[in-house]
Design an enzyme around this catalytic site. Structure first.
Site, mmCIF file in Angstrom:
data_model
loop_
_atom_site.group_PDB
_atom_site.id
_atom_site.type_symbol
_atom_site.label_atom_id
_atom_site.label_comp_id
_atom_site.label_asym_id
_atom_site.label_seq_id
_atom_site.Cartn_x
_atom_site.Cartn_y
_atom_site.Cartn_z
ATOM 1 C CB CYS A 11 -28.397 -2.190 14.490
ATOM 2 S SG CYS A 11 -28.013 -0.959 15.784
ATOM 3 C CB CYS A 57 -0.841 0.008 1.105
ATOM 4 S SG CYS A 57 -2.093 -1.515 1.608
ATOM 5 C CG HIS A 87 -29.764 4.692 16.861
ATOM 6 N ND1 HIS A 87 -29.013 4.844 17.995
ATOM 7 C CD2 HIS A 87 -29.874 3.634 16.374
ATOM 8 C CE1 HIS A 87 -28.446 3.290 18.265
ATOM 9 N NE2 HIS A 87 -29.033 2.821 17.131
ATOM 10 C CG HIS A 127 -1.869 4.629 -1.382
ATOM 11 N ND1 HIS A 127 -3.001 5.585 -2.046
ATOM 12 C CD2 HIS A 127 -2.420 3.413 -1.549
ATOM 13 C CE1 HIS A 127 -3.821 4.698 -2.677
ATOM 14 N NE2 HIS A 127 -3.523 3.407 -2.518
#
Lengths: 257, 111
Positions: free
Chosen positions: A218, A73, A177, A77
């Site tokens: 959730c 990487c 929420h 980068h």
């Protein structure tokens, strides 16, 4: 307006009238604001925050070439911080593919197209480590509100997902929420469902988890069938939550219950 | 110089005043699977825990711990000792599947 209300009074009101309450009026808040003092201290500890184990591992993976003759990487980068401006804008619209892309998707795409490797599976240690390292490099930057015009329909679908009741319990994301943020759910205090700390070290999991793992968790908690990792509805929800939580600074790796 | 796959964060000051209390802090990545849980396939998840933690300072063993299942995943451990001599602090950790970690740091004691 009452400038000061005792939490107990608010909670009573909340339970009797079904009125939502917030810790502070109006402004969106990170889940950090809903933690107890001990977990706040653990997250802030530059040594003992357990998520930092993945930051270390991610830093090593970032530098490592996955196979001979294959760039790491870092070869393309440079430092992970070189991408820090990008992180708060994810997920974002990719005009070429006409799809949304998030951090996990971008890393996996790089792995298959540039490194010619099989992409790291979702929720694998390697993918969690890399996403955590990258998001850690962007901590302090606020989530961006920018949404490309082409992504407007996706944003609207993300909000619709957020407000749609689902599962056997018939609860929408917004029910907990937004409407009941700050209220008690057993020993927990319900947060605003912000995504600025991901991947999070969640005590319930005893490990790190991505945004999509949290969405799946959730969904299962309201007894709905979860979508697969990286699924379109979750990318749209992630886009909406990024837009909704804009200005909240990133704090990866966050510690949550 | 870790020998096998036990990711660790270790904090120990490089220098300490003679007679002062030094703290060694340790954060290990480990599942600490108790062996009592049942997985989604209905089968018992095999035990996988850290078993031993040894710390030596100079030529003395200052901690020798036998670790048990009732410890959460990714344990944080800290211990303190009195710095009385310049010497090597060596940390050894083992788990029940043969993974080992050995780290050595020099602690310099100044008067």
């Amino acid at each position: 307006m009452h400038p000061r209300r005792s939490p107990k009074w608010c909670l009573t009101l909340c339970l009797t009238l079904g009125v939502g309450l917030s810790l502070s009026a109006g402004a969106a808040q990170s889940g950090l604001a809903y933690l107890g003092e001990e977990l706040k201290a653990l997250q802030a500890d530059p040594f003992a925050n357990p998520g930092l184990l993945w930051v270390d591992r991610g830093a090593a993976l970032w530098q490592a070439s996955p196979a001979p003759e294959v760039p790491a990487c870092a070869s393309c980068h440079g430092a992970p911080e070189s991408l820090r401006e990008v992180i708060p804008t994810l997920p974002r619209w990719n005009a070429a593919t006409q799809r949304l892309e998030n951090l996990e998707g971008l890393i996996r795409q790089c792995q298959s197209e540039r490194q010619h490797q099989p992409p790291a599976p979702f929720e694998s240690e390697a993918l969690l480590a890399l996403t955590t390292r990258l998001a850690h490099g962007a901590r302090g930057l606020p989530l961006s509100a920018a949404v490309a015009p082409e992504a407007a329909p996706a944003l609207a679908r993300g909000e619709a997902f957020f407000r749609e009741r689902r599962g056997q319990l018939g609860l929408s994301c917004a029910d907990c929420h937004e409407r009941y943020k700050g209220a008690r759910l057993r020993g927990d205090r319900i947060s605003e469902g912000m995504i600025n700390g991901f991947p999070i070290y969640r005590l319930t999991w005893q490990t790190l988890g991505s945004r999509h793992r949290m969405f799946r968790w959730c969904n299962e908690a309201v007894r709905a069938e979860p979508y697969p990792f990286g699924a379109g509805p979750y990318l749209e929800l992630e886009l909406f939550l990024r837009h909704r939580g804009a200005v909240i600074p990133l704090e990866t790796p966050a510690v949550r219950r | 110089m870790g020998t096998l796959s036990l990711p660790v964060r270790l904090a120990l000051p490089e220098e300490a005043q003679a007679g002062s209390v030094v703290s060694l802090r340790l954060l290990l990545q480990h599942p600490m699977e108790t062996g009592y849980r049942i997985g989604e396939d209905g089968a018992r998840i095999p035990r996988h825990i850290l078993t031993t933690l040894r710390v030596s300072y100079g030529n003395r063993m200052i901690a020798n711990l036998t670790l048990r299942p009732a410890i959460a995943a990714n344990p944080y451990l800290a211990l303190s000792f009195i710095a009385d001599q310049t010497g090597l602090v060596t940390l050894e950790v083992e788990d029940d599947r043969g993974a080992k970690l050995m780290e050595t740091r020099l602690l310099t004691v100044v008067p």
